[in-house]
Design an enzyme around this catalytic site. Sequence first.
Site, PDB file in Angstrom:
ATOM      1  N   GLU A 313       0.837  -1.201   0.000  1.00  0.00           N
ATOM      2  CA  GLU A 313       0.000   0.000   0.000  1.00  0.00           C
ATOM      3  C   GLU A 313       0.870   1.249   0.000  1.00  0.00           C
ATOM      4  O   GLU A 313       1.694   1.436   0.896  1.00  0.00           O
ATOM      5  CB  GLU A 313      -0.902   0.045   1.237  1.00  0.00           C
ATOM      6  CG  GLU A 313      -2.065  -0.909   1.216  1.00  0.00           C
ATOM      7  CD  GLU A 313      -2.955  -0.721   2.440  1.00  0.00           C
ATOM      8  OE1 GLU A 313      -4.110  -1.168   2.374  1.00  0.00           O
ATOM      9  OE2 GLU A 313      -2.509  -0.144   3.445  1.00  0.00           O
ATOM     10  N   CYS A 314       0.712   2.102  -0.983  1.00  0.00           N
ATOM     11  CA  CYS A 314       1.375   3.398  -1.076  1.00  0.00           C
ATOM     12  C   CYS A 314       2.893   3.240  -0.947  1.00  0.00           C
ATOM     13  O   CYS A 314       3.558   2.899  -1.915  1.00  0.00           O
ATOM     14  CB  CYS A 314       0.805   4.371  -0.046  1.00  0.00           C
ATOM     15  SG  CYS A 314       1.118   6.105  -0.453  1.00  0.00           S
ATOM     16  N   GLY A 315       3.465   3.468   0.237  1.00  0.00           N
ATOM     17  CA  GLY A 315       4.899   3.243   0.402  1.00  0.00           C
ATOM     18  C   GLY A 315       5.297   1.828   0.055  1.00  0.00           C
ATOM     19  O   GLY A 315       6.384   1.585  -0.483  1.00  0.00           O
TER      20      GLY A 315
END
Length: 432
Positions: A313-315
């Site tokens: 997720e994201c990072g």
Amino acid sequence: MKGFVLGGTHSGVGKTVATLAIIRALDEGGYAVQPAKAGPDFIDPSHHERVAGRPSRTLDLWLQGTEGLRRNYYRGSGDVCVVEGVMGLYDGDGSSTAMVAEALDLPVVLVVDAKAGMESVAATALGFRQFASHAGRDVEVAGIVAQRAHGGRHEEGIRDALPDDIAYLGRIPPQADLEIPDRHLGLHMGDESPLAPEVLDAAADHLRTDRLVDLARTPPRPAATPEQARTGKRIAVARDAAFRFCYPATVERLRERGEVVTFAPTAGDDLPACDGVYLPGGYPELHAETLAESPALRQLGAEAADGLPVLGECGGLMALTESLTTAEGVTHEMAGVLPAAVRMHDRYQGLDHVELRARRDTLTASAGTSIRGHEFHYSSAETASDARFAFDVVRGEGIDDQREGLSEHRTLGTYCHVHPESGAFDAFVDSL
């Protein structure tokens, strides 16, 4: 557990500092405090946990729905729950502070900037109270905390001007050492730049804990949580300086469904033996050089190519791509699982509540179903021409051309943070 919501007149009014001072004051008064945050934020809760000594609960109507929001409230424990709001009280169409207060039937304590006002502070509070009926919200502004207010005549003028049905609950003095430094994505994390205990003590001395406790209420009970079978699956979760954005409820849910083992890629850890990997969001851009040399990331690339299920997720998405270029223009190799190159920018590239519709069966959703989440990122991803996407974007920016969920092998990377109430993590465990 009784509670109240700390709302603000606008973003930047000082809700986080007021929340921390209130937590400190209640703790000093002998109350066990459960902190919570309205909205999907990860950073403010880290400050809550630092002061309260227990994880802060995430309360977001868009991510969780009314029943899910109430379930997450009741996952907490203590005598009093202090819920810090997001933005201004009525701001936000997906899950405003007022909407959270209404869903929980909790009173609102309004944080008002009193630096240059006395009677006008009372007028502001009265306007926010009356606006609820105009906006069609069943919200009670029950009291105020005066931010940046001096004592003596200044404080007396504010208190005396308030109508009888809006309580004066104290003030936060104007002190430079009550400011928390910030950067992209928001404030520094709680363990990076915590407010000094003696500074919080000084602020807490000016708050009326007795009146705060008196106005707190107990929310309605939620429906029972649907039972899900426990599995014998082992899920590896990255937890370190680069992968910090993980809701407490997510790890709780994964532990309810299987075994959780954590590892720290930036500390040189190896990838643990596991049935699946979850890489939360965080700050990979601040640790890109270290991640480029991480044994865990190299092992993750090889294991993912062999079919190990990986959710980023994201990072986590950023770390799974081929490369990450920092804001300074330095490029570092990443795990190389997903066909994309990520670049940091000076301005955010996505900030909104998100809704995604699955194009096919994925690690987190079945074909045709939708999941809700949140995005907030300063990076963009340049994807390969043959990149495969798992979702169409109903709301939000996505990764590329209203597409989300970059996928390769059994790996899924997305800019969208989801809460376990979405069902995404149950689907992930069931896919292992």
